[in-house]
Write an enzyme that holds these catalytic residues in place. Structure first.
Site, PDB file in Angstrom:
ATOM      1  N   LYS A  38       0.845  -1.205   0.000  1.00 15.10           N
ATOM      2  CA  LYS A  38       0.000   0.000   0.000  1.00 15.10           C
ATOM      3  C   LYS A  38       0.877   1.250   0.000  1.00 15.10           C
ATOM      4  O   LYS A  38       2.088   1.162   0.241  1.00 15.10           O
ATOM      5  CB  LYS A  38      -0.913  -0.037   1.219  1.00 15.10           C
ATOM      6  CG  LYS A  38      -0.155  -0.010   2.539  1.00 15.10           C
ATOM      7  CD  LYS A  38      -1.004  -0.508   3.692  1.00 15.10           C
ATOM      8  CE  LYS A  38      -0.256  -0.330   5.000  1.00 15.10           C
ATOM      9  NZ  LYS A  38      -0.894  -1.039   6.110  1.00 15.10           N
ATOM     10  N   ARG A 129     -10.193  -0.535  14.760  1.00 14.37           N
ATOM     11  CA  ARG A 129      -9.969   0.230  13.540  1.00 14.37           C
ATOM     12  C   ARG A 129     -10.935  -0.372  12.526  1.00 14.37           C
ATOM     13  O   ARG A 129     -12.133  -0.208  12.652  1.00 14.37           O
ATOM     14  CB  ARG A 129      -8.490   0.182  13.134  1.00 14.37           C
ATOM     15  CG  ARG A 129      -8.129   1.234  12.122  1.00 14.37           C
ATOM     16  CD  ARG A 129      -6.639   1.298  11.834  1.00 14.37           C
ATOM     17  NE  ARG A 129      -6.132   0.096  11.158  1.00 14.37           N
ATOM     18  CZ  ARG A 129      -4.929  -0.006  10.594  1.00 14.37           C
ATOM     19  NH1 ARG A 129      -4.099   1.026  10.620  1.00 14.37           N
ATOM     20  NH2 ARG A 129      -4.548  -1.115  10.018  1.00 14.37           N
ATOM     21  N   TYR A 245      18.072  29.250   7.476  1.00 12.18           N
ATOM     22  CA  TYR A 245      16.968  29.998   8.080  1.00 12.18           C
ATOM     23  C   TYR A 245      17.130  30.091   9.592  1.00 12.18           C
ATOM     24  O   TYR A 245      17.459  29.105  10.260  1.00 12.18           O
ATOM     25  CB  TYR A 245      15.640  29.297   7.792  1.00 12.18           C
ATOM     26  CG  TYR A 245      15.084  29.573   6.416  1.00 12.18           C
ATOM     27  CD1 TYR A 245      14.802  30.866   5.987  1.00 12.18           C
ATOM     28  CD2 TYR A 245      14.821  28.517   5.545  1.00 12.18           C
ATOM     29  CE1 TYR A 245      14.272  31.101   4.723  1.00 12.18           C
ATOM     30  CE2 TYR A 245      14.285  28.742   4.287  1.00 12.18           C
ATOM     31  CZ  TYR A 245      14.006  30.043   3.880  1.00 12.18           C
ATOM     32  OH  TYR A 245      13.490  30.259   2.644  1.00 12.18           O
ATOM     33  N   MET A 293      12.895  23.925   2.327  1.00 12.15           N
ATOM     34  CA  MET A 293      11.926  23.189   1.507  1.00 12.15           C
ATOM     35  C   MET A 293      12.618  22.300   0.471  1.00 12.15           C
ATOM     36  O   MET A 293      12.241  21.147   0.279  1.00 12.15           O
ATOM     37  CB  MET A 293      10.985  24.170   0.795  1.00 12.15           C
ATOM     38  CG  MET A 293       9.881  23.484   0.011  1.00 12.15           C
ATOM     39  SD  MET A 293       8.816  24.650  -0.843  1.00 12.15           S
ATOM     40  CE  MET A 293       8.030  25.481   0.536  1.00 12.15           C
TER      41      MET A 293
HETATM   42  C1  LIG Z   1      -0.101  -1.967   6.724  1.00 10.22           C
HETATM   43  C2  LIG Z   1      -0.663  -3.265   7.127  1.00 10.22           C
HETATM   44  C3  LIG Z   1       0.162  -4.390   7.267  1.00 10.22           C
HETATM   45  C4  LIG Z   1       1.672  -4.292   7.252  1.00 10.22           C
HETATM   46  O1  LIG Z   1       2.106  -3.737   8.468  1.00 10.22           O
HETATM   47  P1  LIG Z   1       3.660  -3.479   8.827  1.00 10.22           P
HETATM   48  O2  LIG Z   1       3.626  -2.978  10.205  1.00 10.22           O
HETATM   49  O3  LIG Z   1       4.130  -2.436   7.862  1.00 10.22           O
HETATM   50  O4  LIG Z   1       4.373  -4.758   8.648  1.00 10.22           O
HETATM   51  C5  LIG Z   1      -0.447  -5.609   7.497  1.00 10.22           C
HETATM   52  N1  LIG Z   1      -1.786  -5.710   7.620  1.00 10.22           N
HETATM   53  C6  LIG Z   1      -2.612  -4.634   7.519  1.00 10.22           C
HETATM   54  C7  LIG Z   1      -4.076  -4.813   7.691  1.00 10.22           C
HETATM   55  C8  LIG Z   1      -2.075  -3.371   7.283  1.00 10.22           C
HETATM   56  O5  LIG Z   1      -2.879  -2.320   7.227  1.00 10.22           O
END
Ligand SMILES: *Cc1c(COP(=O)(O)O)cnc(C)c1O
Length: 345
Positions: A38, A129, A245, A293
């Site tokens: 993701k 969640r 800065y 930046m």
């Molecule tokens: C992002 C995610 C993972 C991976 O988690 P890591 O901590 O990056 O290994 C696995 N399962 C779900 C549902 C996630 O959202």
């Protein structure tokens, strides 16, 4: 269009990525080891990352959204969409290039009304969640669904929390209570909690990309991503003169300074002001003054031969730089911006 090479690049170590997946696969024991890709492969480029991991034998890939799945569809992988199924996602879901991870009773109803088919289901075992409740399963919410993977997610796997065992117990109690072909609980940190957490499939993300979510991984996980930036200007700063800065740094003696093409707009966060480091050859080059930046100043007194146009590797060991900056390892990866050239090795 004229080809204009970027003045900053993100070097990806493909061998390290694969070595990390093999490590997690080994640690997963008989469970299959998938990959969370993701957020564009945690900022490193989902397409390249997924193609390499598939080549190494990884078979199960997890994205957050349907547009992330669509971008990977040409690779022909098994994709699961963690955020499930909004009304707006139905057309994509019916196209068949990925499975939804159904998270709620309305998502389940939507999937059934749309014709159903193979899906995954998230059950909430305490994180509050995403996911349906175990009691929904007892009430028959999943009856008749063609479930490939029933999964849950650990809230505290990177800590020694009593919640880990609680969540595991609640999840294990669901074995055999659905049509799911496989069960999956562990993220990167969860894999290190041991065999009781592996079930049939693990879902690491962070540790694939060089993150160390638990001490168990220290010295085992290899760094995958290294930002490199080009020197735009070299200057001599006299003892007592400030840099950057708000003049937060003052030269303690005459210093050679390089201004390099990297800044917080690229994800090199302002928390690295006066704490970040870079390297050229064996020399350590501290960040001096505020991160701007698009620019950073480095004290290159230890590397006197550096010239305009030279490339400098930024220290980006995730665990070390997380401690230095106060940013999480996840943020250090996913903030890396769009201006990097992305050569792969
Ligand atoms: C992002 C995610 C993972 C991976 O988690 P890591 O901590 O990056 O290994 C696995 N399962 C779900 C549902 C996630 O959202």
């Amino acid at each position: 269009m004229i080809d204009i090479p970027a003045p900053l690049r993100l070097r990806l170590d493909g061998d390290a990525l694969i070595a990390n997946w093999r490590l997690l696969d080994r640690m997963s024991g008989p469970a299959a080891c998938g990959a969370a890709v993701k957020a564009d492969g945690y900022g490193l480029g989902a397409h390249g990352v997924a193609a390499r991991l598939a080549g190494a034998g990884c078979r199960d890939f997890f994205v957050a959204t349907w547009s992330e799945a669509q971008a990977l569809a040409p690779l022909g992988l098994t994709l699961s969409v963690l955020h499930g199924l909004r009304a707006e996602d139905m057309a994509a879901a019916r196209a068949g290039f990925a499975r939804p991870v159904l998270n709620s009773l309305p998502q389940i109803a939507r999937w059934r009304e749309g014709g159903g088919g193979a899906c995954d289901v998230m059950v909430d075992t305490g994180m509050n969640r995403l996911g349906i409740a175990p009691s929904d399963i007892a009430d028959g919410a999943l009856d008749g669904l063609a479930i490939e993977t029933l999964m849950s997610h650990l809230a505290c796997a990177d800590e020694d929390s009593a919640m880990n065992a609680d969540q595991r117990t609640r999840f294990a109690a669901l074995a055999g209570r659905t049509t799911a072909r496989r069960l999956s609980l562990a993220n990167s940190a969860g894999i290190a909690l041991g065999a009781a957490y592996h079930f049939d499939l693990t879902r690491p993300g962070l540790a694939l990309y060089g993150g160390v979510p638990r001490g168990d991984y220290a010295g085992l996980v290899r760094q995958v991503a290294t930002p490199e930036a080009q020197v735009l200007q070299r200057r001599l700063v006299r003892a007592g003169d400030p840099v950057g800065y708000n003049a937060t740094w003052t030269a303690p003696h005459d210093c050679a300074v390089a201004i390099v093409n990297l800044g917080y707009a690229d994800g090199y966060v302002r928390a690295f002001s006066n704490t970040g480091r870079a390297r050229a050859g064996g020399a350590v080059l501290p960040v001096i003054g505020r991160v701007s930046m698009d620019l950073v100043a480095l004290d290159i007194t230890a590397a006197p031969d550096l010239a305009e146009g030279d490339w400098i590797a930024i220290d980006y060991d995730l665990a070390t730089q997380s401690a230095a900056s106060g940013m999480s390892q996840y943020e250090l990866l996913t903030l890396l911006g769009r201006r990097f050239g992305r050569p792969q090795s």
